[in-house]
Scaffold this active site. Sequence first.
Site, PDB file in Angstrom:
ATOM      1  N   GLU A 279     -34.758  -7.888  62.500  1.00 56.51           N
ATOM      2  CA  GLU A 279     -35.636  -6.745  62.804  1.00 56.51           C
ATOM      3  C   GLU A 279     -35.749  -5.759  61.657  1.00 56.51           C
ATOM      4  O   GLU A 279     -35.868  -4.550  61.892  1.00 56.51           O
ATOM      5  CB  GLU A 279     -35.119  -6.004  64.043  1.00 56.51           C
ATOM      6  CG  GLU A 279     -35.239  -6.786  65.318  1.00 56.51           C
ATOM      7  CD  GLU A 279     -35.071  -5.902  66.551  1.00 56.51           C
ATOM      8  OE1 GLU A 279     -34.400  -4.867  66.458  1.00 56.51           O
ATOM      9  OE2 GLU A 279     -35.620  -6.262  67.601  1.00 56.51           O
TER      10      GLU A 279
ATOM     11  N   GLU B  38     -36.019 -12.681  71.311  1.00 55.41           N
ATOM     12  CA  GLU B  38     -35.223 -11.875  72.239  1.00 55.41           C
ATOM     13  C   GLU B  38     -36.059 -11.449  73.430  1.00 55.41           C
ATOM     14  O   GLU B  38     -36.867 -10.526  73.325  1.00 55.41           O
ATOM     15  CB  GLU B  38     -34.682 -10.604  71.543  1.00 55.41           C
ATOM     16  CG  GLU B  38     -33.642 -10.885  70.491  1.00 55.41           C
ATOM     17  CD  GLU B  38     -33.099  -9.619  69.832  1.00 55.41           C
ATOM     18  OE1 GLU B  38     -33.169  -8.527  70.444  1.00 55.41           O
ATOM     19  OE2 GLU B  38     -32.610  -9.725  68.698  1.00 55.41           O
TER      20      GLU B  38
HETATM   21  C1  GAL Z   1     -32.800  -5.663  69.294  1.00 51.98           C
HETATM   22  C2  GAL Z   1     -31.753  -6.244  68.349  1.00 51.98           C
HETATM   23  C3  GAL Z   1     -30.622  -6.866  69.133  1.00 51.98           C
HETATM   24  C4  GAL Z   1     -30.147  -5.923  70.194  1.00 51.98           C
HETATM   25  C5  GAL Z   1     -31.294  -5.531  71.089  1.00 51.98           C
HETATM   26  C6  GAL Z   1     -30.947  -4.555  72.158  1.00 51.98           C
HETATM   27  O1  GAL Z   1     -33.575  -4.728  68.649  1.00 51.98           O
HETATM   28  O2  GAL Z   1     -32.330  -7.212  67.518  1.00 51.98           O
HETATM   29  O3  GAL Z   1     -29.590  -7.202  68.251  1.00 51.98           O
HETATM   30  O4  GAL Z   1     -29.614  -4.814  69.570  1.00 51.98           O
HETATM   31  O5  GAL Z   1     -32.269  -4.905  70.324  1.00 51.98           O
HETATM   32  O6  GAL Z   1     -29.968  -5.045  72.953  1.00 51.98           O
END
Ligand code: GAL
Length: 844
Positions: free
Chosen positions: A182, A251
């Site tokens: 990110e 994610e």
């Molecule tokens: C994303 C990040 C993850 C985790 C998630 C929130 O932005 O890539 O590592 O932090 O947010 O749980």
Amino acid sequence: MMASFTRFLLLFTAFSLFMPSLSVDVSYDGRSLKIDGKPKIILSGSIHYPRSTPEMWQPLIQKAKEGGIDAIETYVFWNAHEPLRRQYDFSGNLDLVRFIKTIQNEGLYAVLRIGPYTCAEWNYGGLPVWLHNIPGIQLRTANPLYMSEMKTFTTLIVDMMKRENLFASQGGPIILSQIENEYGNIMGPYGEAGKEYVNWCAKLAESFNIGVPWIMCQQSDAPQPMINTCNGWYCDQFTPNSPNSPKIWTENWTGWYKGWGLKDPHRTAEDLAFSVARFFQYRGTFMNYYMYHGGTNFGRTAGGPYITTSYDYDAPLDEYGNLNQPKWGHLKQLHSILKSMEDVLTQGSVRDINYETLVSATIFSYQGKSSCFFGNAKSEDTTINFQNTMYTIPAWSVTILPDCNTEVYNTARVNTQTSIMVKKDNQADDAEEPFVLKWKWRPEHHFEHIKKNGFVDGSVMTIEQLLDQKTVTNDTSDYLWYYNSFDLKKSNPIWGKETTLQVHTSGHAIHAYINGKLVGSQYADNGNYDFVFEKKIRLKEGLNHISLCSATVGLANYGANFDMVPVGISSGPVRLIAKQRLDNLRKFGKKKYILEDISMELDHSKWTYKVGLHGEEELKLQDPYFSQHQKWSQGPVPTNRMFVWYKTTFKAPIGSDPVVVDLMGLGKGHAWVNGHSIGRYWPSYLAGEDGCSSECDYRGSYSDSKCLTNCGKPSQRWYHVPRSFLRDDENTLILFEEAGGNPFNVKFQTVTVGKACANAYEGNTLELSCQGGSAISEIKFASFGLPEGACGSFRTGSCESSNALSIIQKECLGKESCSVDVSEKSLGPTGCKATNRLAVEVTC
Ligand code: GAL
């Protein structure tokens, strides 16, 4: 004949054991990821290896596989593997190779997000704090020192994977690898150097020649051939930055993480399924649940600051590894339907019909076969006319019709049981009921090392400057003592006056002592980590000692320059302030005077630093082996006393259900079972009173402030004790209590399914199951027809079959699991005018 066949089989098996596995080709085009040339729908789930134990890995991965998951994703945690420069640790739950091989043995793919920056609510975003202390370094930007360290670590990981043949190109399970994480979200402030860094990352990744594609998440300018991917609660509208890149969702947040002082976030099964179905409706090829199993932040691994020890995340597998139902099961059904449509979804022609805003149908056609999705992103139900048939699409849902004719799945119709988990008291074999813990204790002697002359034994350094906590501790402990001694003469203007100690700190907690006596403590609250501590104090003539204990609760893990966020009493000021009567004025006949502050700044006086707790660093009290050689008091156990160590022994609860320890009553500190850290605890920190509701409307976009529970209760009361930490004979629990608390309510419990409710629509199969060998002991409710209410408050509706209860009793009572075909044929006629539903509530 038989003998020679057996010999052949043996020879073949022996040969195949030594034969290198066949390489798997991972390729892609703008439409899909391909494995050995075959376009795929890949369903993946994040499980971070250090957030569980090696003994938990296989069962977790197996449950993921049963849930229809094809791949397991993990980050690689640099600061865990290289806590001190060039001192590596790949043991225990850091055994990355073993973790990847466990995935391989289960026949799943792996996704390796090397980073090495992770974010992940992990301490310092996974970067080692010693990096910060290299002179001239700047992290996550085009800085030669950082790039060299990052290259050394990523090379180490890649080589380790290659040596074990773990990349798909070598026959291993790893099909995708990630560099950075990110960076696109926060690269603005890094300017040109940030852009240079992204290009360098891409070149570095490519130079490794791993033979599988690289991804960069949330990086809309990812240089080819890096695939930029999406993170979020919804990614159906995402388009990668190159027509050659497939649509990948790295994610899909299954819930959210929790902070100290915050409530429990929940994301419903309906909404999660909706987001997944929409993603595949809109041409996704790979989707990963973040997290599939969140687990536990053992030790000091939680970042934030203020991230709880539990990283449950409301994931499909709960913190302890139990199925989080109905989420796990509702997604499992969705997965199997999506997989059955793999060819048509990845190779078919596609046509979208937009009925009205937020209502659409998508038709995939391939080799004479068609599959359809009907999507409704409105908050009301809607009806569409599709090929002369009327279909009702419930609000905020997607209906899937694998043959464009029969509705097989709707994301808002949950047919899976809801499990209500309960905690059961420790029923160890020969335990009293409930098991009563007997405590010993000893104080933390934090002044043992201060000599009369102010000299501090075992100090790290003395310098005429206030220093950031990270700089001094290298983050080897949460605690840093700042000591200052000064000679107060009667001639000093502050002598004899009412004095205030004022300390500006960047958090997260401070305990201040004057001449060995506590004058006050303060904890950052409501996210205000930068605060001023002020307390009235009494000084004496001659040598005075100020001892300030600064405690961190996890270092920042996210944001541009997060690594530079100061912690501790990093820059002062630290002052002694006294009120001086300045003037006598005579005004309107009245005597007046002005009080003015005079202050004595201590910022540039001599500060002596000492890292950590005496009990932890020097005496190793957390370890039962060393602590048995120390004196523990059996006398009256103090409560509400700060800086105390408590120790007790207990028997492991019988059975196989996960074990937790209830730390209700304690303040804030750290807990160890048989020397294994089970994390920081802080049950005295209650979540705010407002914003919770027992009902949760899955309709509308999810955010982490929606569907909260646990208002007014400790953010975390129960702490996971993995079974592999326990011994059959005697176990030791050791607590370091920083803030003061009462250990008498501490108890060990097991977590299991207490009650299960199910709600299944006609045409489905209702499946019910308890856990850990326990059987269904009572059918509390069963009605087939139009039952009303929710789990725990089901009511009979206007019509129902008269046989349902007796049939369910016959099928389910006394069994660990049962399954019932939901139809009038098996449950009897209902006489209802609408779609029948079966509602059941059982006790396990
Ligand atoms: C994303 C990040 C993850 C985790 C998630 C929130 O932005 O890539 O590592 O932090 O947010 O749980």
